[in-house]
Design an enzyme around this catalytic site. Sequence first.
Site, short mmCIF file in Angstrom:
data_model
loop_
_atom_site.label_atom_id
_atom_site.label_comp_id
_atom_site.label_asym_id
_atom_site.label_seq_id
_atom_site.Cartn_x
_atom_site.Cartn_y
_atom_site.Cartn_z
N ARG A 17 0.81 -1.22 0.00
CA ARG A 17 0.00 0.00 0.00
C ARG A 17 0.85 1.28 0.00
O ARG A 17 0.34 2.37 -0.19
CB ARG A 17 -0.95 -0.02 1.21
CG ARG A 17 -2.07 -1.03 1.05
CD ARG A 17 -2.76 -1.35 2.38
NE ARG A 17 -1.98 -2.30 3.18
CZ ARG A 17 -2.36 -2.75 4.38
NH1 ARG A 17 -3.49 -2.33 4.90
NH2 ARG A 17 -1.62 -3.61 5.04
N TYR A 104 5.89 -5.27 15.21
CA TYR A 104 5.90 -5.09 13.76
C TYR A 104 6.77 -3.88 13.43
O TYR A 104 6.73 -2.86 14.12
CB TYR A 104 4.47 -4.86 13.24
CG TYR A 104 3.56 -6.09 13.38
CD1 TYR A 104 4.08 -7.34 13.67
CD2 TYR A 104 2.20 -5.98 13.19
CE1 TYR A 104 3.26 -8.45 13.79
CE2 TYR A 104 1.35 -7.08 13.31
CZ TYR A 104 1.90 -8.32 13.61
OH TYR A 104 1.09 -9.41 13.72
#
Length: 474
Positions: A17, A104
């Site tokens: 994205r 993450y």
Amino acid sequence: MDSALTVLILAAGLGTRMKSRKAKVLHRAGGKTLIEHVVDAACELANPESIYIVVGHQAEIVESLLRPRGVRFVRQIEQKGTGHAVLCCEPAAKRRQGRVLILYGDCPLLGAGTLRRLIDLHVESGAAATAITTMLENPTGYGRIVRNQEGQVLAVVEEKAASAEQKQIREINAGIYCFDTALLWKHLHDIRPHNPAREYYLTDLVGILNAAGHRVLPLPAVDFTELLGINNRIELAEVDRILRERKVRQLMLDGVTIERPDTVTIDAQVAIGPDTVIEPFARILGDTVIGSDARIGAYSIIESSRLEDAVEVLPFSIVATSHVESGARIGPYARLRMENHVEAGALIGNFVELKKTRLGKGAKAQHLAYLGDSTIGENVNVGAGAITCNYDGQTKHKTRIGAGAFIGSNATLVAPIEIGEGSYVGAGSVITDPVPADALALGRGRQVVKEGWARRRRRQADQNSAARKVPVGS
Ligand code: UD1
Ligand code: CA
């Protein structure tokens, strides 16, 4: 440092994205790459050799960036999901005891304090796993937290797999977990890619642990901005803005005056002393260090430089990889291109460029000069428009100007060249030969004066035009 802690940081994805050829974790916010922010937070909790980074896209670049921190790396060749990424760490990290913190790499605002609270909850509760959650106004795109009546987490349901009813849940999974090491490796293999994306979701482990009779506890975050994950460039800009704001607020609390702080860009590693003033739209980048009582003018850019106390940079100036000693004044519209050393009290004025140059104490170059590969002594005066010709088309050459010399306006110093102490170079001279100390050097055509020349020229022109005006036929 928690010696029973292993940290896994997932950073292998491309980040589709982002619409970028660059791996997502290599994009920058607040002056550092996203992954550096996460690794720096992890390093506050665990020894670097117990931190494993899962790399995939542009693995070599990520590894060379982080290697100096002493962390370890695990390659995930094909990105089959967050569960698969953790699985790749099993051979390297399985032997370790205690607990595993999973982060993450696209979550750069996270502070070590929040992580410590997650670990504390994990240790005190004895739960199989703990996960940070938060309530979002718009939870679209995030995994949703499904709780039971006791408030424990039963499952994390990904957006793509969520029912219409589950999509209404506003409590989301931040992607930050602490697992019991033994239970993690025992049940990780039970994850199946049974979802529309055919990925191994780490989040499925929550349901799996519940089914095996274990407890998973949520830690609702106090400040949800800390948990923002970056998936596209709008979120990147937002996180950059938050990091910049944090930085200027900290500097202001530490005694730096910042005018219009919302317009100023200051990288995370920059240090600035008290009573220094930063004017609007300044950019202070890299590992710049600025002393106290200094001033950085509007629209100036300071990059990886050291500016001592009371240095003044006037508006629209650029200073890169240079050292400026106390009390020197630079600009407006000056450029210290690279590797310069400006000694105390020197003055550099408008449209002056310095490159690899040492400018002595109290020396002046106030207007329109180029000084490259030069060593310039104390109290030298460089006149307007004077330049060093340091490049012959192939090689760079050095210029040395002794203390107290006076370089006349528009002088051209052809390097390699040495100008002696206390000497004078006449304005407009082209200097190709060494100038001894205390001498005057002139290198230009002699001036010629022709008395009355202009008057004669005008008279001649008048006569010519009168001749042209004589009527035809007369
Ligand atoms: C993930 C969570 C979601 C959570 C959200 C929080 C899963 C399945 N979902 O979704 O519940 O709300 O984060 O931001 O975990 N990565 C790898 N290898 C892979 C896949 C991903 O290393 O094979 C890394 C990525 O580089 C990235 C991180 O894992 O740094 C998260 O991946 P991403 O695809 O952004 O997960 P989300 O869809 O945001
Ligand atoms: Ca994400």
